[in-house]
Scaffold this motif. Structure first.
Motif, PDB file in Angstrom:
ATOM      1  N   UNK A 168       0.840  -1.192   0.000  1.00 62.05           N
ATOM      2  CA  UNK A 168       0.000   0.000   0.000  1.00 62.05           C
ATOM      3  C   UNK A 168       0.873   1.239   0.000  1.00 62.05           C
ATOM      4  N   UNK A 169       0.482   2.244  -0.762  1.00 61.75           N
ATOM      5  CA  UNK A 169       1.245   3.480  -0.873  1.00 61.75           C
ATOM      6  C   UNK A 169       0.329   4.657  -0.587  1.00 61.75           C
ATOM      7  N   UNK A 170       0.832   5.596   0.219  1.00 64.38           N
ATOM      8  CA  UNK A 170       0.088   6.817   0.484  1.00 64.38           C
ATOM      9  C   UNK A 170       1.079   7.975   0.562  1.00 64.38           C
ATOM     10  N   UNK A 171       0.800   9.084  -0.121  1.00 68.46           N
ATOM     11  CA  UNK A 171       1.685  10.236  -0.069  1.00 68.46           C
ATOM     12  C   UNK A 171       0.867  11.494   0.161  1.00 68.46           C
ATOM     13  N   UNK A 172       1.321  12.301   1.126  1.00 66.89           N
ATOM     14  CA  UNK A 172       0.653  13.556   1.445  1.00 66.89           C
ATOM     15  C   UNK A 172       1.689  14.663   1.588  1.00 66.89           C
ATOM     16  N   UNK A 173       1.301  15.879   1.266  1.00 65.00           N
ATOM     17  CA  UNK A 173       2.149  17.043   1.526  1.00 65.00           C
ATOM     18  C   UNK A 173       1.969  17.438   2.981  1.00 65.00           C
ATOM     19  N   UNK A 192       4.660   3.539   2.992  1.00 56.88           N
ATOM     20  CA  UNK A 192       4.634   2.314   2.195  1.00 56.88           C
ATOM     21  C   UNK A 192       4.499   1.120   3.129  1.00 56.88           C
ATOM     22  N   UNK A 193       3.663   0.179   2.759  1.00 61.61           N
ATOM     23  CA  UNK A 193       3.524  -1.054   3.541  1.00 61.61           C
ATOM     24  C   UNK A 193       3.434  -2.235   2.592  1.00 61.61           C
ATOM     25  N   UNK A 194       3.743  -3.415   3.141  1.00 63.11           N
ATOM     26  CA  UNK A 194       3.724  -4.631   2.343  1.00 63.11           C
ATOM     27  C   UNK A 194       5.063  -5.323   2.367  1.00 63.11           C
ATOM     28  N   UNK A 195       5.337  -6.152   1.389  1.00 65.26           N
ATOM     29  CA  UNK A 195       6.625  -6.821   1.305  1.00 65.26           C
ATOM     30  C   UNK A 195       7.697  -5.871   0.802  1.00 65.26           C
ATOM     31  N   UNK A 196       8.967  -6.207   1.092  1.00 63.00           N
ATOM     32  CA  UNK A 196      10.060  -5.341   0.658  1.00 63.00           C
ATOM     33  C   UNK A 196      10.132  -5.250  -0.876  1.00 63.00           C
ATOM     34  N   UNK A 197       9.728  -6.286  -1.563  1.00 63.39           N
ATOM     35  CA  UNK A 197       9.698  -6.243  -3.030  1.00 63.39           C
ATOM     36  C   UNK A 197       8.762  -5.133  -3.495  1.00 63.39           C
ATOM     37  N   UNK A 246      15.820  -7.419  -1.477  1.00 59.40           N
ATOM     38  CA  UNK A 246      14.452  -7.615  -1.967  1.00 59.40           C
ATOM     39  C   UNK A 246      13.922  -6.355  -2.636  1.00 59.40           C
ATOM     40  N   UNK A 247      14.276  -5.176  -2.085  1.00 58.99           N
ATOM     41  CA  UNK A 247      13.828  -3.932  -2.712  1.00 58.99           C
ATOM     42  C   UNK A 247      14.468  -3.752  -4.089  1.00 58.99           C
ATOM     43  N   UNK A 248      15.722  -4.198  -4.232  1.00 66.53           N
ATOM     44  CA  UNK A 248      16.366  -4.114  -5.551  1.00 66.53           C
ATOM     45  C   UNK A 248      15.668  -5.011  -6.563  1.00 66.53           C
ATOM     46  N   UNK A 249      15.166  -6.164  -6.116  1.00 70.31           N
ATOM     47  CA  UNK A 249      14.360  -6.989  -7.008  1.00 70.31           C
ATOM     48  C   UNK A 249      13.097  -6.236  -7.431  1.00 70.31           C
ATOM     49  N   UNK A 293      13.206  19.692  -1.764  1.00 74.23           N
ATOM     50  CA  UNK A 293      12.142  18.686  -1.868  1.00 74.23           C
ATOM     51  C   UNK A 293      12.454  17.451  -1.005  1.00 74.23           C
ATOM     52  N   UNK A 294      12.583  17.616   0.310  1.00 75.48           N
ATOM     53  CA  UNK A 294      12.838  16.446   1.157  1.00 75.48           C
ATOM     54  C   UNK A 294      11.604  15.560   1.304  1.00 75.48           C
ATOM     55  N   UNK A 295      11.853  14.349   1.741  1.00 76.25           N
ATOM     56  CA  UNK A 295      10.780  13.384   1.988  1.00 76.25           C
ATOM     57  C   UNK A 295      10.887  12.854   3.421  1.00 76.25           C
ATOM     58  N   UNK A 296       9.741  12.660   4.045  1.00 74.37           N
ATOM     59  CA  UNK A 296       9.624  11.792   5.211  1.00 74.37           C
ATOM     60  C   UNK A 296       9.041  10.480   4.691  1.00 74.37           C
ATOM     61  N   UNK A 297       9.708   9.374   4.984  1.00 68.83           N
ATOM     62  CA  UNK A 297       9.264   8.078   4.464  1.00 68.83           C
ATOM     63  C   UNK A 297       9.034   7.126   5.626  1.00 68.83           C
ATOM     64  N   UNK A 298       7.842   6.606   5.725  1.00 69.41           N
ATOM     65  CA  UNK A 298       7.511   5.566   6.704  1.00 69.41           C
ATOM     66  C   UNK A 298       7.293   4.256   5.960  1.00 69.41           C
ATOM     67  N   UNK A 299       7.994   3.217   6.371  1.00 70.40           N
ATOM     68  CA  UNK A 299       7.788   1.894   5.785  1.00 70.40           C
ATOM     69  C   UNK A 299       7.319   0.941   6.878  1.00 70.40           C
ATOM     70  N   UNK A 300       6.290   0.186   6.553  1.00 69.68           N
ATOM     71  CA  UNK A 300       5.727  -0.812   7.468  1.00 69.68           C
ATOM     72  C   UNK A 300       5.769  -2.149   6.732  1.00 69.68           C
ATOM     73  N   UNK A 301       6.920  -2.847   6.809  1.00 66.79           N
ATOM     74  CA  UNK A 301       7.057  -4.087   6.040  1.00 66.79           C
ATOM     75  C   UNK A 301       6.309  -5.242   6.692  1.00 66.79           C
ATOM     76  N   UNK A 302       6.035  -6.239   5.887  1.00 68.56           N
ATOM     77  CA  UNK A 302       5.388  -7.440   6.421  1.00 68.56           C
ATOM     78  C   UNK A 302       6.262  -8.108   7.475  1.00 68.56           C
ATOM     79  N   UNK A 303       7.579  -8.035   7.316  1.00 62.89           N
ATOM     80  CA  UNK A 303       8.526  -8.606   8.274  1.00 62.89           C
ATOM     81  C   UNK A 303       9.572  -7.560   8.629  1.00 62.89           C
ATOM     82  N   UNK A 304       9.990  -7.524   9.890  1.00 62.58           N
ATOM     83  CA  UNK A 304      11.006  -6.576  10.314  1.00 62.58           C
ATOM     84  C   UNK A 304      10.385  -5.305  10.874  1.00 62.58           C
ATOM     85  N   UNK A 305      11.224  -4.439  11.462  1.00 61.84           N
ATOM     86  CA  UNK A 305      10.697  -3.262  12.139  1.00 61.84           C
ATOM     87  C   UNK A 305      10.185  -2.202  11.172  1.00 61.84           C
ATOM     88  N   UNK A 306       9.129  -1.537  11.585  1.00 64.22           N
ATOM     89  CA  UNK A 306       8.679  -0.345  10.863  1.00 64.22           C
ATOM     90  C   UNK A 306       9.680   0.777  11.127  1.00 64.22           C
TER      91      UNK A 306
END
Length: 371
Positions: free
Chosen positions: A1-6, A22-27, A68-71, A146-159
């Motif tokens: 799942x992807x969500x982006x807000x200003x 971003x959430x889901x698998x690292x792929x 996995x992200x490179x894949x 144009x900086x970004x705050x990025x939150x990732x919530x993977x299926x495995x491993x720490x958010x």
């Protein structure tokens, strides 16, 4: 799942900041990051196939999340994930390298028992062309606008939640759900020089290193072992890293001019770091005078030390200390404080205010949490 807000800035402001979740698998996360990087103008960098194969193998063994992200990046680009001729990481859309100041307040020195670390992120408010001594290209934006705050919530491993100026798979600041916080700063500013060769190498780049730690470690002891066991490179721009955890431990990791690695700790007390090598200047009371190319690194550290020694500090006190070492809005000054961040390792939060331009207030303080 992807969500982006200003989340900060707007028309006429220096910075326009987005929060990408971003959430889901690292792929899937890697595919989404690559698609966003391509929208910003990124393309994969050619690499020696022997090096490319070694890089993929290193990530697979030591940082499987990135592998996995490179894949996922390969899928976004329509490439074979096993190809060796292109680097599918380093999703950079701006140059790197910073000034900055940081201060760690352990739980024992906090008024409420919360360990906190604050940092100013100082960088040039100009375009890449101007920094290199030329003129800006038509329609070229300032490097850090144009900086970004990025939150990732993977299926495995720490958010994780990170702030990045220039690299969607790296970061300048980061914290994970276990309360491990990491930030980078220039380590030897008086001898800093632009990198001559930015070709990807085997291991962690300077801006991937903080992301690696918050994705693979939960505390300072694990981070020390990970750093000492990892392979990393900095393209000649020496950086050091302040690492703090939810258990009240903190250290600075840096590499000396002789290539040796150093872990600098101050026991159960505040830890100040700016832009000189701490292992060469361990005593805050015996720092040399600042010179023309030091950008007040010694003065800023003395200021942070004087404000934090022998007293309990609240979150408001820490924020006041950061304001005391922020860069001035002086047309002759090369840097601006582009954001100011306070990590609460007990609450697992990252709170930050962004620079909107000279003569304007900073953005409201925004609070993010990877949990």
């Amino acid at each position: 799942m992807k969500n982006m807000t200003r989340v900060a800035g707007g028309k006429g402001d220096f910075q326009l900041v987005h929060h990408l979740t971003l959430s889901g698998g690292q792929f899937e996360i890697g595919r989404a990051l690559t698609e966003e990087a391509r929208r910003l103008g990124w393309s994969p960098v050619p690499v020696d196939p022997v090096v490319g194969r070694a890089r993929r193998t290193w990530f697979e063994r030591h940082w499987p999340q990135q592998h996995a992200r490179m894949d996922g990046a390969a899928a976004a680009l329509g490439l074979d994930p096993d190809q060796d001729e292109l680097a599918l990481d380093g999703l950079s859309y701006l140059p790197e390298g910073t000034g900055c100041s940081a201060l760690w307040i352990p739980p024992s020195a906090a008024t409420d028992g919360h360990g906190r670390v604050g940092r100013t992120y100082d960088f040039f408010p100009t375009t890449a062309g101007e920094v290199m001594g030329g003129a800006p290209r038509p329609h070229e934006l300032p490097m850090a606008s144009r900086p970004y705050v990025i939150t990732t919530v993977p299926d495995e491993g720490p958010a994780t939640t990170v702030i990045t100026m220039n690299d969607l798979d790296g970061c300048m600041d980061g914290i994970n759900a276990a309360g491990l916080a990491v930030m980078l700063l220039v380590a030897d500013i008086e001898n800093a020089a632009p990198p001559l060769d930015a070709t990807p190498q085997v291991g962690l780049s300077s801006v991937q290193l903080p992301r690696f730690l918050v994705e693979t470690c939960e505390n300072a002891d694990q981070a020390k072992q990970a750093l000492l066991g990892a392979k990393h490179y900095d393209h000649g721009m020496s950086l050091h890293y302040l690492v703090a955890d939810a258990h009240g431990q903190a250290f600075v990791w840096e590499r000396g001019r002789d290539g040796r690695e150093h872990i600098v700790e101050f026991g159960d007390g505040p830890l100040c770091v700016t832009n000189h090598l701490l292992h060469l200047n361990p005593d805050p009371m015996s720092l040399p005078a600042d010179g023309p190319g030091s950008f007040r690194t010694y003065d800023r550290l003395r200021t942070l030390y004087e404000r934090s020694k022998g007293t309990a500090m609240s979150g408001a006190d820490l924020r006041a200390a950061l304001r005391a070492v922020a860069q001035p809005e002086d047309p002759a000054a090369p840097f601006r404080t582009l954001w100011s961040t306070v990590f609460d390792t007990a609450e697992r939060t990252l709170s930050t205010r962004f620079y909107l331009g000279d003569g304007r207030p900073y953005s409201d303080e925004l609070v993010f949490s990877p949990r």
